[in-house]
Enzyme design. Sequence first.
Site, PDB file in Angstrom:
ATOM      1  N   HIS A  38      -1.422  -0.417  -9.869  1.00 18.81           N
ATOM      2  CA  HIS A  38      -2.058  -1.338  -8.914  1.00 18.81           C
ATOM      3  C   HIS A  38      -2.581  -2.590  -9.632  1.00 18.81           C
ATOM      4  CE1 HIS A  38      -4.104  -1.489  -4.729  1.00 18.81           C
ATOM      5  NE2 HIS A  38      -3.893  -2.721  -5.185  1.00 18.81           N
ATOM      6  N   ARG A  66       0.860  -1.182   0.000  1.00 18.45           N
ATOM      7  CA  ARG A  66       0.000   0.000   0.000  1.00 18.45           C
ATOM      8  C   ARG A  66       0.900   1.237   0.000  1.00 18.45           C
ATOM      9  NH1 ARG A  66      -3.400  -3.008  -1.404  1.00 18.45           N
ATOM     10  NH2 ARG A  66      -5.418  -3.433  -0.424  1.00 18.45           N
TER      11      ARG A  66
HETATM   12  P1  NAP Z   1      -1.060 -11.110   5.511  1.00 20.03           P
HETATM   13  O1  NAP Z   1      -1.176 -12.571   5.202  1.00 20.03           O
HETATM   14  O2  NAP Z   1      -1.977 -10.527   6.505  1.00 20.03           O
HETATM   15  O3  NAP Z   1       0.453 -10.854   5.961  1.00 20.03           O
HETATM   16  C1  NAP Z   1       0.889  -9.634   6.485  1.00 20.03           C
HETATM   17  C2  NAP Z   1       2.319  -9.787   6.955  1.00 20.03           C
HETATM   18  O4  NAP Z   1       2.790  -8.513   7.391  1.00 20.03           O
HETATM   19  C3  NAP Z   1       2.443 -10.755   8.138  1.00 20.03           C
HETATM   20  O5  NAP Z   1       3.622 -11.502   8.045  1.00 20.03           O
HETATM   21  C4  NAP Z   1       2.532  -9.790   9.333  1.00 20.03           C
HETATM   22  O6  NAP Z   1       3.262 -10.289  10.440  1.00 20.03           O
HETATM   23  C5  NAP Z   1       3.303  -8.639   8.710  1.00 20.03           C
HETATM   24  N1  NAP Z   1       3.073  -7.420   9.489  1.00 20.03           N
HETATM   25  C6  NAP Z   1       1.900  -6.803   9.781  1.00 20.03           C
HETATM   26  N2  NAP Z   1       2.110  -5.712  10.550  1.00 20.03           N
HETATM   27  C7  NAP Z   1       3.441  -5.642  10.753  1.00 20.03           C
HETATM   28  C8  NAP Z   1       4.273  -4.773  11.481  1.00 20.03           C
HETATM   29  N3  NAP Z   1       3.763  -3.724  12.156  1.00 20.03           N
HETATM   30  N4  NAP Z   1       5.605  -4.994  11.487  1.00 20.03           N
HETATM   31  C9  NAP Z   1       6.123  -6.052  10.830  1.00 20.03           C
HETATM   32  N5  NAP Z   1       5.379  -6.942  10.109  1.00 20.03           N
HETATM   33  C10 NAP Z   1       4.060  -6.729  10.076  1.00 20.03           C
HETATM   34  O7  NAP Z   1      -1.206 -10.246   4.185  1.00 20.03           O
HETATM   35  P2  NAP Z   1      -0.994 -10.721   2.663  1.00 20.03           P
HETATM   36  O8  NAP Z   1      -2.172 -11.489   2.189  1.00 20.03           O
HETATM   37  O9  NAP Z   1       0.359 -11.313   2.539  1.00 20.03           O
HETATM   38  O10 NAP Z   1      -1.042  -9.291   1.918  1.00 20.03           O
HETATM   39  C11 NAP Z   1      -0.161  -8.241   2.287  1.00 20.03           C
HETATM   40  C12 NAP Z   1      -0.655  -6.933   1.705  1.00 20.03           C
HETATM   41  O11 NAP Z   1      -0.447  -6.922   0.288  1.00 20.03           O
HETATM   42  C13 NAP Z   1      -2.170  -6.705   1.828  1.00 20.03           C
HETATM   43  O12 NAP Z   1      -2.491  -6.185   3.112  1.00 20.03           O
HETATM   44  C14 NAP Z   1      -2.443  -5.709   0.722  1.00 20.03           C
HETATM   45  O13 NAP Z   1      -2.355  -4.395   1.212  1.00 20.03           O
HETATM   46  C15 NAP Z   1      -1.322  -5.964  -0.275  1.00 20.03           C
HETATM   47  N6  NAP Z   1      -1.806  -6.481  -1.568  1.00 20.03           N
HETATM   48  C16 NAP Z   1      -1.566  -5.758  -2.686  1.00 20.03           C
HETATM   49  C17 NAP Z   1      -1.988  -6.235  -3.908  1.00 20.03           C
HETATM   50  C18 NAP Z   1      -1.721  -5.471  -5.174  1.00 20.03           C
HETATM   51  O14 NAP Z   1      -2.328  -5.755  -6.201  1.00 20.03           O
HETATM   52  N7  NAP Z   1      -0.818  -4.535  -5.174  1.00 20.03           N
HETATM   53  C19 NAP Z   1      -2.672  -7.458  -3.983  1.00 20.03           C
HETATM   54  C20 NAP Z   1      -2.905  -8.156  -2.821  1.00 20.03           C
HETATM   55  C21 NAP Z   1      -2.467  -7.659  -1.605  1.00 20.03           C
HETATM   56  P3  NAP Z   1       2.754 -11.565  11.264  1.00 20.03           P
HETATM   57  O15 NAP Z   1       2.937 -12.742  10.324  1.00 20.03           O
HETATM   58  O16 NAP Z   1       3.681 -11.618  12.408  1.00 20.03           O
HETATM   59  O17 NAP Z   1       1.318 -11.329  11.607  1.00 20.03           O
HETATM   60  C1  GLV Z   2      -5.238  -5.578  -3.676  1.00 17.91           C
HETATM   61  O1  GLV Z   2      -4.623  -4.568  -3.546  1.00 17.91           O
HETATM   62  C2  GLV Z   2      -5.626  -6.412  -2.579  1.00 17.91           C
HETATM   63  O2  GLV Z   2      -5.428  -6.023  -1.426  1.00 17.91           O
HETATM   64  O3  GLV Z   2      -6.176  -7.501  -2.844  1.00 17.91           O
END
Ligand code: NAP
Ligand code: GLV
Length: 306
Positions: A269, A221
């Site tokens: 994005h 983000r």
């Molecule tokens: P997720 O499974 O919730 O994983 C988040 C990770 O970040 C976890 O390892 C978490 O730690 C870590 N984290 C959270 N807060 C933190 C902090 N304060 N300090 C250090 N580490 C922290 O999320 P995900 O499914 O992998 O997705 C991640 C992000 O990608 C989403 O939230 C979204 O914003 C973004 N995204 C973008 C796109 C795009 O098209 N650009 C698509 C999909 C997602 P823990 O494991 O210890 O909880």
């Molecule tokens: C895209 O940005 C998502 O969070 O799925």
Amino acid sequence: MSLALIIPDRKLDDLQQRLALALADTRIEIWPDIRKPEEVEFAVVWKQPHGSLAALPNLKAIQCFGAGVDAILADPTLPALPIARIVDPGLTQTMVRYLDGVLSYYRLRLDLFSASQQQALWQPKGPRRIAHICVLGLGELGAAAAAHFAALGYSVSGWARTAKVLPHIRCYSGTEELGSAVAGADIVICLLPLTAATENMLAEDFFNRLTPGAIFINVARGAIVDDDALLAALDSGQVQAACLDVFRQEPLPAEHPFWQHPAILITPHVSAVTNVATVVEQIADNYRRSQGGEPLCNPVDMGRGY
Ligand code: NAP
Ligand code: GLV
């Protein structure tokens, strides 16, 4: 009883048709033309207009149409209800492929050759040396990206909120270990959620801790990054290049300095867009769960904010 789609600015025919097939007896309403708000018990949302969920008096659960829930949680009128998010192997694979492509782009110096081409310059150069990749965020997407690059033979470090043990990845956690996680990394990839703790987290101090000349990729983000600090790090050469898929304001305003910066690659994005075909079953399953009073799959922890 009905299900509402509150997903502005996206064609919803495919999602509506597939949900109608999966949930034969359920009416699908599409915001803003919700005829019977009092009958809506489940909402599928993406960047919902603030107040749109609060206007549904009998809502039981909220399904985010993507992985990141920051836009849902930003609504000051958000009802206190269970929220689920998308976790989908197809979405994860799309993100890993995007990152793999960006890595190849920089390894093959396509940024440099593209700039040379603009000036009709013939300037051969060998591939960039990229040995160590650091992934910030080791959740569904970050852990998969880290595992992918480790399997390709890169040295991989990763950073999360809580301590982890992952094969072939040096894992760090907590603010005090962020410096160790990024030390020596040629490429740093941000896959953190946007929360109160991560907003503006990647600022001047962070960029100063990177290996001079590191490449930064943000697919998480935009508001996690301090834009001015990133620009300053690029201008000084502390960061050699940045690939940005996400922005504080989207679409990125035409006057934003990121557009014209020679060391920034912008994608709009698109690194991992939710695919209706691969997620419709989990949305239908969560609808049935909410109707049956069961906990949702892939729930959001409201205390953590992700
Ligand atoms: P997720 O499974 O919730 O994983 C988040 C990770 O970040 C976890 O390892 C978490 O730690 C870590 N984290 C959270 N807060 C933190 C902090 N304060 N300090 C250090 N580490 C922290 O999320 P995900 O499914 O992998 O997705 C991640 C992000 O990608 C989403 O939230 C979204 O914003 C973004 N995204 C973008 C796109 C795009 O098209 N650009 C698509 C999909 C997602 P823990 O494991 O210890 O909880
Ligand atoms: C895209 O940005 C998502 O969070 O799925």
